[in-house]
Design an enzyme around this catalytic site. Structure first.
Site, PDB file in Angstrom:
ATOM      1  N   LEU A 176     -20.571  68.889  -9.934  1.00 61.42           N
ATOM      2  CA  LEU A 176     -20.202  70.189 -10.485  1.00 61.42           C
ATOM      3  C   LEU A 176     -18.714  70.463 -10.345  1.00 61.42           C
ATOM      4  O   LEU A 176     -18.092  70.120  -9.344  1.00 61.42           O
ATOM      5  CB  LEU A 176     -20.965  71.309  -9.767  1.00 61.42           C
ATOM      6  CG  LEU A 176     -22.482  71.189  -9.677  1.00 61.42           C
ATOM      7  CD1 LEU A 176     -23.052  72.457  -9.062  1.00 61.42           C
ATOM      8  CD2 LEU A 176     -23.091  70.925 -11.034  1.00 61.42           C
ATOM      9  N   ARG A 177     -18.159  71.122 -11.347  1.00 64.56           N
ATOM     10  CA  ARG A 177     -16.804  71.649 -11.270  1.00 64.56           C
ATOM     11  C   ARG A 177     -16.911  73.157 -11.112  1.00 64.56           C
ATOM     12  O   ARG A 177     -17.543  73.819 -11.941  1.00 64.56           O
ATOM     13  CB  ARG A 177     -16.029  71.327 -12.549  1.00 64.56           C
ATOM     14  CG  ARG A 177     -15.870  69.847 -12.842  1.00 64.56           C
ATOM     15  CD  ARG A 177     -15.424  69.655 -14.289  1.00 64.56           C
ATOM     16  NE  ARG A 177     -16.443  70.144 -15.220  1.00 64.56           N
ATOM     17  CZ  ARG A 177     -16.216  70.365 -16.522  1.00 64.56           C
ATOM     18  NH1 ARG A 177     -15.013  70.164 -17.023  1.00 64.56           N
ATOM     19  NH2 ARG A 177     -17.197  70.794 -17.301  1.00 64.56           N
ATOM     20  N   CYS A 200     -14.022  70.177  -2.163  1.00 65.60           N
ATOM     21  CA  CYS A 200     -14.597  68.852  -2.444  1.00 65.60           C
ATOM     22  C   CYS A 200     -13.588  67.717  -2.324  1.00 65.60           C
ATOM     23  O   CYS A 200     -13.636  66.943  -1.377  1.00 65.60           O
ATOM     24  CB  CYS A 200     -15.233  68.839  -3.833  1.00 65.60           C
ATOM     25  SG  CYS A 200     -16.711  69.863  -3.960  1.00 65.60           S
TER      26      CYS A 200
END
Length: 448
Positions: A151-152, A261
């Site tokens: 996911l972004r 992240c």
């Protein structure tokens, strides 16, 4: 199907809402009572485009509920997604897996025979195997699988419902079949699915993040060379991006990456490779990390040059606090790191951000904040563009000129139009374009 999502942070809350959206009965689980209560009441605890609408629909349909009880979760379903955080360890560069371990230990006594526990958190390779052994040691007969997320933040809903690919790391055909059923609507729509073992699935996420970080730091290294040579890194990126072996995405020179992240994942990957005895294979990640952090220092240096050589007493408007646009996440935010360093060097810093002001103010109460761009820019000696919000790309420099003390702009994201700003009388500077745009490299700023 009935399933649980354990951990309702940026990953878990989105995953839970999206699983309810495609028709599953979902129970979200978190040990934070305030967050759980907010979600149950239909309030998102953070900003993510599209999530509020999914949360509202999921709760209204009855397919989405929340609890703080792992025992209730185990009674509710036999499929459990682990979405808890794996931050950098406080003792070193490796991943802190205490939350993952705590959930598995808390869930184990309540699991029904044959339950499937599916990790989505980013973890060092070998974690699934270790957790499976942990379950066996307490007599649990649950299966372990790994289904990494890609996911972004700012695009997490779309990345869940229309991902580039699905990766299933399993140790049995039964587990693979269950995951295929969970994601059946996505698979039917043509989303590619890669089925593999758990170790490979764990490595896929680490490798993907490391490659993306490498592309970003590579173009930022080229930006340093361009500044020294008087070249334009944006044209360089455009030209090499035509090569299909290279590609244009993630070749945007600027302030570099941050968030929860990429920084911690490349450090954890490097640490785990060292534990496996192959640290030299990913030794280059140390330089990738260093290049990324150096961009923050270079931004502060250039801001000082634009301010006349010293930051002491200079008013600096900082546009952006979140680590990226369309998010209120300030974890390892390059923008806030720069703002804090400017403050430490004596600048009077005022920050604007469309969504992250509350989080930034809580983390850095000693800085000044403005709820509007014009208020942030009042009396500024230099304006810094540090987070690439669409709102900032649409700014009218003519409207800002009467507000600032001196019309000087540092576009640390290389996304504003230099011609528009210079035509309006602004001195424009950007990393990787010092000799090509605005000419701050060849003409020192006024010292007044």
């Amino acid at each position: 199907m009935k399933l649980t999502v354990i951990g309702t942070g940026y990953l878990g809350a989105v995953h839970a809402a999206c699983m309810a959206e495609i028709g599953h009965e979902v129970l979200g689980v978190d040990n934070d009572e305030a967050k759980t209560a907010a979600l149950a009441a239909g309030r998102t605890p953070f900003f993510e485009p599209g999530l509020q609408e999914l949360l509202t629909r999921g709760i209204a349909s009855g397919r989405l509920r929340f609890t703080t009880s792992l025992e209730q979760a185990a009674r509710f379903a036999d499929l459990h997604f682990l979405c808890v955080g794996t931050p950098q360890s406080p003792d070193g560069p490796g991943a802190d897996l205490r939350q993952v371990d705590a959930v598995v230990d808390g869930l184990a006594p309540h699991l029904r025979p044959g339950a499937l526990v599916v990790g989505k958190s980013t973890v060092p390779v070998g974690t699934a195997e270790r957790l499976a052994a942990r379950l066996r040691a307490v007599g649990a007969t649950a299966h372990l699988a790994w289904n990494p997320e890609f996911l972004r933040e700012g695009h997490a809903v779309a990345d869940t419902l229309q991902p580039d690919r699905l990766v299933f790391g399993t140790a049995s055909a039964e587990a693979e079949k269950t995951l295929s059923e969970v994601y059946a609507p996505l698979i039917r729509s043509g989303i590619p699915c890669v089925a593999t073992d758990t170790a490979t699935a764990e490595l896929v996420k680490m490798a993907a993040n490391s490659f993306l970080a490498t592309k970003i730091s590579f173009i930022n290294a080229m930006a340093e060379v361009c500044d020294a040579a008087g070249a334009d890194v944006t044209v360089l990126a455009h030209a090499i991006g035509y090569d299909s072996r290279i590609g244009r995405p993630f070749l945007n020179a600027g302030l570099g990456f941050g968030g929860g992240c990429l920084p911690k994942d490349i450090r954890a990957f490097r640490a785990r490779a060292g534990e496996l005895g192959v640290g030299s294979a990913v030794a280059f990640l140390s330089e990738i990390d260093e290049i990324n952090l150096r961009q923050r220092h270079r931004t502060v240096q250039l801001a000082a040059r634009l301010a006349g050589g010293s930051l002491t007493g200079r008013r600096i408007a900082v546009l952006g606090a979140a680590f990226k646009p369309d998010s209120d996440d300030i974890r390892d935010s390059p923008a806030l790191a720069v703002a804090a360093q400017l403050h430490r060097e004596g600048a009077l810093v005022r920050i604007h951000d469309p969504q992250a002001l509350d989080n930034a103010r809580a983390a850095w109460p000693q800085l000044d904040y403005a709820s509007r761009v014009d208020k942030a820019c009042e009396g500024a000696d230099v304006v810094l563009h540090l987070t690439d919000w669409a709102e900032y790309r649409a700014l009218d420099p003519d409207a800002l000129t009467p507000l600032v003390c001196r019309p000087r702009l540092l576009d640390a994201r290389n996304s504003l139009d230099p011609e528009v700003w210079t035509r309006a009388g602004w001195q424009y500077a950007a990393l990787g374009r010092l000799g090509a745009v605005g000419h701050p490299a060849s003409a020192a700023p006024a010292s007044s």
